[in-house]
Scaffold this active site. Structure first.
Site, PDB file in Angstrom:
ATOM      1  CB  SER A 179      -0.923   0.122   1.236  1.00  0.00           C
ATOM      2  OG  SER A 179      -1.506  -1.072   1.338  1.00  0.00           O
ATOM      3  CG  HIS A 200      -3.870  -2.248  -3.175  1.00  0.00           C
ATOM      4  ND1 HIS A 200      -2.519  -2.785  -2.967  1.00  0.00           N
ATOM      5  CD2 HIS A 200      -4.135  -1.809  -1.911  1.00  0.00           C
ATOM      6  CE1 HIS A 200      -2.061  -2.873  -1.660  1.00  0.00           C
ATOM      7  NE2 HIS A 200      -3.360  -2.266  -1.010  1.00  0.00           N
ATOM      8  CG  HIS A 257      -4.883  -7.051   0.445  1.00  0.00           C
ATOM      9  ND1 HIS A 257      -4.521  -6.178  -0.481  1.00  0.00           N
ATOM     10  CD2 HIS A 257      -3.658  -6.803   1.308  1.00  0.00           C
ATOM     11  CE1 HIS A 257      -3.657  -5.508  -0.506  1.00  0.00           C
ATOM     12  NE2 HIS A 257      -3.051  -5.748   0.924  1.00  0.00           N
ATOM     13  CE1 TYR A 298      -8.627  -5.906   1.447  1.00  0.00           C
ATOM     14  CE2 TYR A 298      -6.800  -6.417   3.015  1.00  0.00           C
ATOM     15  CZ  TYR A 298      -7.353  -5.591   2.243  1.00  0.00           C
ATOM     16  OH  TYR A 298      -6.646  -4.522   1.559  1.00  0.00           O
ATOM     17  CD  GLU A 299      -8.339  -7.469  -3.059  1.00  0.00           C
ATOM     18  OE1 GLU A 299      -8.812  -7.511  -4.192  1.00  0.00           O
ATOM     19  OE2 GLU A 299      -7.168  -7.480  -3.001  1.00  0.00           O
ATOM     20  CB  ALA A 351       1.832  -0.356   4.362  1.00  0.00           C
ATOM     21  CG  MET A 361      -4.557  -6.523   7.058  1.00  0.00           C
ATOM     22  SD  MET A 361      -5.982  -5.292   6.565  1.00  0.00           S
ATOM     23  CE  MET A 361      -5.870  -4.296   8.195  1.00  0.00           C
ATOM     24  CB  SER A 362      -0.024  -8.116   2.674  1.00  0.00           C
ATOM     25  OG  SER A 362       1.061  -7.514   2.989  1.00  0.00           O
ATOM     26  CG  ASN A 373      -0.467   1.739  11.619  1.00  0.00           C
ATOM     27  OD1 ASN A 373      -0.400   1.464  10.580  1.00  0.00           O
ATOM     28  ND2 ASN A 373      -0.645   0.839  12.805  1.00  0.00           N
ATOM     29  CG  HIS A 380      -6.509   2.006   3.159  1.00  0.00           C
ATOM     30  ND1 HIS A 380      -5.560   0.986   3.071  1.00  0.00           N
ATOM     31  CD2 HIS A 380      -6.885   2.069   1.846  1.00  0.00           C
ATOM     32  CE1 HIS A 380      -5.054   0.606   1.773  1.00  0.00           C
ATOM     33  NE2 HIS A 380      -5.782   1.486   1.210  1.00  0.00           N
TER      34      HIS A 380
HETATM   35  N1  HPA Z   1      -2.449  -3.807  11.214  1.00  0.00           N
HETATM   36  C1  HPA Z   1      -2.704  -4.366  10.112  1.00  0.00           C
HETATM   37  N2  HPA Z   1      -2.270  -4.294   8.986  1.00  0.00           N
HETATM   38  C2  HPA Z   1      -1.813  -2.718   9.020  1.00  0.00           C
HETATM   39  C3  HPA Z   1      -1.594  -2.097   9.702  1.00  0.00           C
HETATM   40  C4  HPA Z   1      -1.965  -2.512  11.001  1.00  0.00           C
HETATM   41  O1  HPA Z   1      -1.961  -1.720  12.069  1.00  0.00           O
HETATM   42  N3  HPA Z   1      -0.997  -1.041   9.307  1.00  0.00           N
HETATM   43  C5  HPA Z   1      -0.744  -1.089   8.048  1.00  0.00           C
HETATM   44  N4  HPA Z   1      -1.521  -2.343   7.520  1.00  0.00           N
END
Ligand code: HPA
Length: 407
Positions: A159, A190, A212, A214-215, A241, A338-339, A362, A374
């Protein structure tokens, strides 16, 4: 149907079609439930060539089955590929009138017809409407051209990290959705594009906009990695990310992934596999130790600091709760995302050596910082992208020199 189309897509890669350039794969399900596959095999004396459907049918008969329950045909053109007149005739000797025949091409469009609907017509599905045939039309396949340039490194961009693409020289861009059967992108940040070219002299294929889990299509990461493998990549660099769990991993940190925890509850290898030898890939060195060293050296070349850590892979798409982050920390996760895990498992299956870089955008939930969004992920990814690009460039320079002075 999707299992059969997927099997046809896989065997399509084995096609030998140097004369027409039109590669076809076919998968038949016999009445006993077994799947038989075949690809087209051409020959300079054209009539002696074999269509994919015929190759699959012969495999079925050689295995002792005599009835077809379902057929899938995938061609390398844009339009769904239908069996030719001769193959329809041959299939019909072993298939009842209501047997479904699924047709696909490079695109997402598929068509299905019954044996009886197809039989009287000599050529493509368009002929069902009386339109002229498009089957076996020679396509100017950009993937064939990409194969010819032989990318060595596949890169999957996370991302907000698209700025890395600017580092690719002689860049060409392809829409990969058709050949890899990838779903259309559904997530901002994406856009799904495949860029080829060179970075620091190394031929690369760089996928902008991963799929991903989750898609909703658990096998899509495998198709994506297979596409890169099929194009000739022997090494994969996965970027993402992530949220920082470990206390020292603040936004902006670049983490070389040493290992992962697959907490997604999914695995991209679930389902049929056409290669029994690759059924149970070893994950002991999924993140190649030598490549991790090369990344450390590349970071020094580029004057960058990198950390190392364990990637806790979650399904998403919701961010975690503070209690979940506390759990992940206890389990040994240093970053959360998540990847990455699905692609790395798929790469192990395909025999690609893999490295992964995680960019902390983050602090993970409850570990400091405020609300997670996001948009924030994209903005922080954007900020980190120039440093990531410098690191990737140094990494490519070393890989290009591998076997010379690269290590
Ligand atoms: N958690 C999960 N996936 C992420 C995060 C997070 O804090 N930051 C960026 N992708």
């Amino acid at each position: 149907m999707s299992v059969l189309i997927e099997a046809a897509r896989r065997v399509q890669r084995q096609a030998y079609a140097p004369y027409s350039g039109f590669r076809v794969g076919c998968a038949l399900r016999g009445s006993g439930g077994r799947i038989f596959v075949g690809a087209n095999v051409e020959n300079a004396a054209y009539p002696l060539g074999h269509c994919a459907e015929r190759s699959a049918l012969l495999a079925m008969i050689a295995a002792g089955e005599t009835r077809i329950a379902e057929v899938a045909v995938v061609g390398s053109g844009d339009a769904p590929c239908a069996p030719c007149g001769g193959c329809r005739q041959m299939l019909s000797e072993f298939a009842a009138a209501d047997v479904p025949i699924h047709m696909a091409g490079r695109g997402v469009e598929t068509r299905s017809a019954t044996m009886a609907e197809l039989l009287p017509f000599a050529f493509g599905p368009a002929d069902l409407d009386g339109a002229p045939s498009r089957v076996h039309a020679q396509e100017n396949d950009p993937f064939e051209r990409t194969r010819a340039t032989g990318p060595r490194l596949g890169i999957v961009l996370g991302s907000g990290l698209a700025a890395v693409i600017a580092a690719i020289e002689d860049r060409r861009t392809i829409d990969p959705s058709g050949p890899a059967g990838l779903p259309p992108p559904s997530v901002e940040g994406h856009a799904r594009r495949l860029h080829t070219g060179t970075i620091a002299g190394l031929p690369v294929a760089c996928l902008e906009g991963r799929v991903h889990l989750y898609e909703g299509d658990a096998a899509a990461p495998l198709r994506l990695v297979r596409l890169l493998h099929d194009l000739g990549c022997e090494t994969l660099l996965v970027t993402s990310a992530v949220g920082g769990i470990r206390d020292d991993l603040e936004p902006g940190a670049i983490v070389v992934v040493d290992d992962h925890l697959n907490l997604t509850g999914q695995n991209p290898l679930v389902g049929a596999d056409d290669d029994p030898d690759r059924r149970f890939p070893d994950m002991t060195a999924a993140y190649d130790p030598l490549l991790r060293e090369v990344l450390d050296r590349s970071a020094r070349d580029a004057g960058l600091d990198v950390a190392h850590g364990v990637f806790a892979g979650v399904l998403g798409p919701s961010f975690e709760t503070p209690a979940e982050i506390a759990m992940l920390r206890r389990l040994g996760g240093d970053v959360v995302g998540m990847s990455t895990v699905a692609e790395t498992i798929a790469a192990a299956r395909c025999g690609l050596r893999t490295a992964a870089l995680a960019i902390v955008v983050n602090r993970a939930a409850g570990a400091g910082g405020g609300t997670l969004t996001h948009a924030h992920t994209l903005a922080e990814g954007d900020r980190a992208a120039p440093r990531l690009a410098a690191l990737i460039e140094a990494f490519c320079r070393r890989l290009a020199n591998e076997g010379k002075d690269g290590r």
